[in-house]
Design a protein around this motif. Structure first.
Motif, PDB file in Angstrom:
ATOM      1  N   SER A  77       0.824  -1.219   0.000  1.00 50.89           N
ATOM      2  CA  SER A  77       0.000   0.000   0.000  1.00 50.89           C
ATOM      3  C   SER A  77       0.855   1.266   0.000  1.00 50.89           C
ATOM      4  O   SER A  77       0.326   2.368  -0.110  1.00 50.89           O
ATOM      5  N   CYS A  78       2.172   1.115   0.159  1.00 55.70           N
ATOM      6  CA  CYS A  78       3.000   2.337   0.212  1.00 55.70           C
ATOM      7  C   CYS A  78       2.998   3.020  -1.156  1.00 55.70           C
ATOM      8  O   CYS A  78       2.847   2.367  -2.195  1.00 55.70           O
ATOM      9  N   ALA A  79       3.137   4.334  -1.127  1.00 53.17           N
ATOM     10  CA  ALA A  79       3.084   5.098  -2.377  1.00 53.17           C
ATOM     11  C   ALA A  79       4.256   4.740  -3.284  1.00 53.17           C
ATOM     12  O   ALA A  79       5.367   4.516  -2.819  1.00 53.17           O
ATOM     13  N   VAL A  80       3.973   4.693  -4.567  1.00 53.74           N
ATOM     14  CA  VAL A  80       5.034   4.474  -5.569  1.00 53.74           C
ATOM     15  C   VAL A  80       5.092   5.719  -6.448  1.00 53.74           C
ATOM     16  O   VAL A  80       4.109   6.076  -7.104  1.00 53.74           O
ATOM     17  N   ILE A  81       6.240   6.368  -6.402  1.00 53.85           N
ATOM     18  CA  ILE A  81       6.455   7.551  -7.247  1.00 53.85           C
ATOM     19  C   ILE A  81       7.427   7.132  -8.345  1.00 53.85           C
ATOM     20  O   ILE A  81       8.550   6.705  -8.055  1.00 53.85           O
ATOM     21  N   ALA A  82       6.981   7.238  -9.579  1.00 51.64           N
ATOM     22  CA  ALA A  82       7.848   6.852 -10.702  1.00 51.64           C
ATOM     23  C   ALA A  82       8.777   8.014 -11.031  1.00 51.64           C
ATOM     24  O   ALA A  82       8.317   9.133 -11.282  1.00 51.64           O
ATOM     25  N   ASN A  83      10.074   7.732 -11.008  1.00 49.79           N
ATOM     26  CA  ASN A  83      11.051   8.748 -11.412  1.00 49.79           C
ATOM     27  C   ASN A  83      11.265   8.586 -12.917  1.00 49.79           C
ATOM     28  O   ASN A  83      11.457   7.470 -13.408  1.00 49.79           O
ATOM     29  N   ILE A  84      11.230   9.703 -13.627  1.00 47.80           N
ATOM     30  CA  ILE A  84      11.372   9.655 -15.095  1.00 47.80           C
ATOM     31  C   ILE A  84      12.604  10.451 -15.514  1.00 47.80           C
ATOM     32  O   ILE A  84      12.809  11.585 -15.066  1.00 47.80           O
ATOM     33  N   ALA A  85      13.405   9.823 -16.397  1.00 48.98           N
ATOM     34  CA  ALA A  85      14.540  10.535 -17.009  1.00 48.98           C
ATOM     35  C   ALA A  85      14.386  10.429 -18.517  1.00 48.98           C
ATOM     36  O   ALA A  85      13.831   9.442 -19.020  1.00 48.98           O
ATOM     37  N   ALA A  86      14.868  11.419 -19.237  1.00 46.89           N
ATOM     38  CA  ALA A  86      14.687  11.402 -20.695  1.00 46.89           C
ATOM     39  C   ALA A  86      15.727  12.292 -21.351  1.00 46.89           C
ATOM     40  O   ALA A  86      16.356  13.130 -20.702  1.00 46.89           O
ATOM     41  N   SER A  87      15.881  12.089 -22.670  1.00 46.53           N
ATOM     42  CA  SER A  87      16.813  12.960 -23.380  1.00 46.53           C
ATOM     43  C   SER A  87      16.084  13.952 -24.279  1.00 46.53           C
ATOM     44  O   SER A  87      16.721  14.663 -25.049  1.00 46.53           O
ATOM     45  N   SER A  88      14.753  13.993 -24.185  1.00 51.54           N
ATOM     46  CA  SER A  88      14.013  15.044 -24.895  1.00 51.54           C
ATOM     47  C   SER A  88      12.709  15.303 -24.139  1.00 51.54           C
ATOM     48  O   SER A  88      12.251  14.453 -23.363  1.00 51.54           O
ATOM     49  N   VAL A  89      12.119  16.445 -24.398  1.00 55.40           N
ATOM     50  CA  VAL A  89      10.843  16.774 -23.751  1.00 55.40           C
ATOM     51  C   VAL A  89       9.794  15.738 -24.156  1.00 55.40           C
ATOM     52  O   VAL A  89       8.992  15.269 -23.347  1.00 55.40           O
ATOM     53  N   GLU A  90       9.854  15.343 -25.434  1.00 57.20           N
ATOM     54  CA  GLU A  90       8.882  14.365 -25.942  1.00 57.20           C
ATOM     55  C   GLU A  90       9.002  13.049 -25.187  1.00 57.20           C
ATOM     56  O   GLU A  90       8.011  12.402 -24.877  1.00 57.20           O
ATOM     57  N   GLU A  91      10.244  12.634 -24.917  1.00 51.80           N
ATOM     58  CA  GLU A  91      10.415  11.350 -24.212  1.00 51.80           C
ATOM     59  C   GLU A  91       9.840  11.434 -22.789  1.00 51.80           C
ATOM     60  O   GLU A  91       9.172  10.502 -22.340  1.00 51.80           O
TER      61      GLU A  91
ATOM     62  N   ASN B  92      13.446  13.613 -13.228  1.00 53.05           N
ATOM     63  CA  ASN B  92      14.894  13.763 -13.091  1.00 53.05           C
ATOM     64  C   ASN B  92      15.408  14.683 -14.195  1.00 53.05           C
ATOM     65  O   ASN B  92      15.535  14.267 -15.352  1.00 53.05           O
ATOM     66  N   VAL B  93      15.693  15.925 -13.813  1.00 53.08           N
ATOM     67  CA  VAL B  93      16.316  16.864 -14.756  1.00 53.08           C
ATOM     68  C   VAL B  93      17.708  17.197 -14.227  1.00 53.08           C
ATOM     69  O   VAL B  93      18.217  18.295 -14.449  1.00 53.08           O
ATOM     70  N   SER B  94      18.323  16.244 -13.553  1.00 51.32           N
ATOM     71  CA  SER B  94      19.518  16.606 -12.795  1.00 51.32           C
ATOM     72  C   SER B  94      20.606  15.537 -12.758  1.00 51.32           C
ATOM     73  O   SER B  94      21.559  15.660 -11.979  1.00 51.32           O
ATOM     74  N   CYS B  95      20.501  14.519 -13.615  1.00 52.20           N
ATOM     75  CA  CYS B  95      21.540  13.478 -13.601  1.00 52.20           C
ATOM     76  C   CYS B  95      22.833  14.043 -14.184  1.00 52.20           C
ATOM     77  O   CYS B  95      22.837  14.517 -15.325  1.00 52.20           O
ATOM     78  N   PRO B  96      23.944  13.987 -13.440  1.00 53.32           N
ATOM     79  CA  PRO B  96      25.187  14.571 -13.953  1.00 53.32           C
ATOM     80  C   PRO B  96      25.995  13.597 -14.826  1.00 53.32           C
ATOM     81  O   PRO B  96      27.109  13.920 -15.222  1.00 53.32           O
ATOM     82  N   ASN B  97      25.422  12.428 -15.147  1.00 52.86           N
ATOM     83  CA  ASN B  97      26.231  11.363 -15.755  1.00 52.86           C
ATOM     84  C   ASN B  97      25.873  11.019 -17.189  1.00 52.86           C
ATOM     85  O   ASN B  97      26.285   9.975 -17.693  1.00 52.86           O
ATOM     86  N   VAL B  98      25.089  11.869 -17.845  1.00 53.46           N
ATOM     87  CA  VAL B  98      24.717  11.580 -19.232  1.00 53.46           C
ATOM     88  C   VAL B  98      24.975  12.814 -20.098  1.00 53.46           C
ATOM     89  O   VAL B  98      24.920  13.942 -19.612  1.00 53.46           O
ATOM     90  N   LYS B  99      25.262  12.553 -21.386  1.00 58.39           N
ATOM     91  CA  LYS B  99      25.569  13.684 -22.272  1.00 58.39           C
ATOM     92  C   LYS B  99      24.299  14.346 -22.781  1.00 58.39           C
ATOM     93  O   LYS B  99      24.264  15.541 -23.042  1.00 58.39           O
ATOM     94  N   GLU B 100      23.241  13.546 -22.947  1.00 54.74           N
ATOM     95  CA  GLU B 100      21.964  14.111 -23.430  1.00 54.74           C
ATOM     96  C   GLU B 100      20.958  14.102 -22.295  1.00 54.74           C
ATOM     97  O   GLU B 100      20.804  13.091 -21.617  1.00 54.74           O
ATOM     98  N   GLY B 101      20.237  15.191 -22.126  1.00 54.62           N
ATOM     99  CA  GLY B 101      19.281  15.270 -21.012  1.00 54.62           C
ATOM    100  C   GLY B 101      20.045  15.582 -19.742  1.00 54.62           C
ATOM    101  O   GLY B 101      21.067  16.260 -19.773  1.00 54.62           O
ATOM    102  N   GLY B 102      19.567  15.076 -18.625  1.00 58.49           N
ATOM    103  CA  GLY B 102      20.252  15.278 -17.345  1.00 58.49           C
ATOM    104  C   GLY B 102      20.552  16.739 -17.098  1.00 58.49           C
ATOM    105  O   GLY B 102      19.692  17.610 -17.225  1.00 58.49           O
ATOM    106  N   LEU B 103      21.814  17.002 -16.786  1.00 54.60           N
ATOM    107  CA  LEU B 103      22.200  18.368 -16.394  1.00 54.60           C
ATOM    108  C   LEU B 103      21.994  19.397 -17.491  1.00 54.60           C
ATOM    109  O   LEU B 103      21.808  20.575 -17.201  1.00 54.60           O
ATOM    110  N   SER B 104      22.025  18.959 -18.772  1.00 57.28           N
ATOM    111  CA  SER B 104      21.838  19.953 -19.829  1.00 57.28           C
ATOM    112  C   SER B 104      20.423  20.531 -19.737  1.00 57.28           C
ATOM    113  O   SER B 104      20.176  21.666 -20.132  1.00 57.28           O
TER     114      SER B 104
END
Ligand code: SIN
Length: 313
Positions: free
Chosen positions: A92-106, A126-138
């Motif tokens: 019954s605990c809440a499940v929050i799906a974390n989403i990462a993507a390399s485009s707004v569409e994704e 997730n707009v904050s992953c420092p470990n990818v070239k596309e998306g993440g920190l950009s």
């Protein structure tokens, strides 16, 4: 004593969540831990297609911290829906799906696939992953992109929408304000700090991508200061994350303005630590005659006239 918390009428049993990337998709850990004693689970970041992530080595230990460069490895949203959601149905605990993507569409496509599922209670973006070239920190270091992503996702869901911010900017409060203005229900503060570790014998970086994201107790003072800054700047709830490994750490986060907390790196040492932290918070409140954890939020006794952060907000 009331320890519950809610976002958009989604109730959370308590204010202690497990951070994305430190608890898998919840199902594996369910054999070790009673998930229902947690406020909620943040899944590993989900992308539209499965990702292998970065080549090894992609984790190394540092003084009071962990450096990772996983590169958003995940099973992809379709496999998550087919294989993981059914295993979470009996909890019954809440499940929050974390989403990462390399485009707004994704981002939009992943959210649209998950939104109809009853077992998904909300989203952390997730707009904050420092470990990818596309998306993440950009994305996470670009105010207009954070605003656009929040706006587009807000149009597509009535469920709680939480934006996970990076500390790798000059003023994190500007990003929190952009997310709030476009309809975010909360912000998670903070993702990892860019860091490095070097092997002096090989003269090579200790992780394949040279830099990675630093987490663990080493970053707690930074995270506290960022939560404090954001609390002075927005009205939406802040979910504090960064180096929390004891209930006392969590209380510090409440005092500087977090409405809830996430436990991250400490889960790798003890996956049940979040439950112990929730119990410790409840006992602290009872000892101090606090009827509701909400009373602690932002109740820091600081001299704001002397506060340096306050002077440039
Ligand atoms: C990673 O998968 O590289 C870590 C995720 C993150 O820092 O957001």
């Amino acid at each position: 004593m009331n320890e519950s918390f809610s976002l958009r009428a989604v109730p959370f049993r308590n204010r202690v969540f497990v951070a994305s990337g430190t608890f898998g998709y919840g199902d594996e850990v369910a054999e070790l831990v009673d998930l229902d004693e947690l406020g909620g689970i943040l899944t590993k970041s989900l992308s539209l297609k499965p990702r292998d992530g970065n080549p090894p080595p992609r984790i190394t230990e540092t003084a009071s911290g962990m450096l990772n460069s996983i590169g958003l490895a995940n099973i992809g949203v379709h496999k998550f829906i087919a294989e993981k959601i059914p295993k979470l149905e009996s909890y019954s605990c809440a499940v929050i799906a974390n989403i990462a993507a390399s485009s707004v569409e994704e981002y939009c496509s992943v959210l649209e696939l998950l939104d109809p599922l009853k077992r998904v209670d909300g989203f952390e973006i997730n707009v904050s992953c420092p470990n990818v070239k596309e998306g993440g920190l950009s994305f996470g270091t670009d105010l207009a992109k954070v605003a656009l992503i929040t706006k587009e996702l807000r149009k597509r869901t009535q469920k709680p929408l939480i934006i996970k911010l990076t500390p790798n900017v000059t003023h994190i409060s500007e990003f929190a304000r952009a997310a709030e203005a476009e309809g975010a229900d909360a912000v998670s503060v903070i993702n990892t700090l860019i860091g490095m570790a070097v092997n002096i014998n090989t003269r090579k970086p200790r992780i394949s991508t040279t830099t990675g994201g630093l987490s663990g107790p080493a970053i707690k003072p930074v995270a506290l200061a960022k939560v404090y800054e954001v609390h002075k700047s927005v009205k939406i709830p802040i979910i504090g994350v960064g180096g929390i490994s004891t209930w006392e750490d969590a209380v510090e986060f409440f005092l500087v303005g977090a409405s809830a907390v996430q436990v991250g790196t400490a889960n790798f040492i003890n996956p049940a630590i979040g439950i112990g932290i929730a119990k410790g918070i409840a006992q602290y409140c009872e000892r101090n005659s606090i009827d509701d954890v909400a009373e602690l939020v932002g109740s820091l006794r600081a001299d704001t006239k002397l506060s340096v952060i306050q002077s440039w907000l």
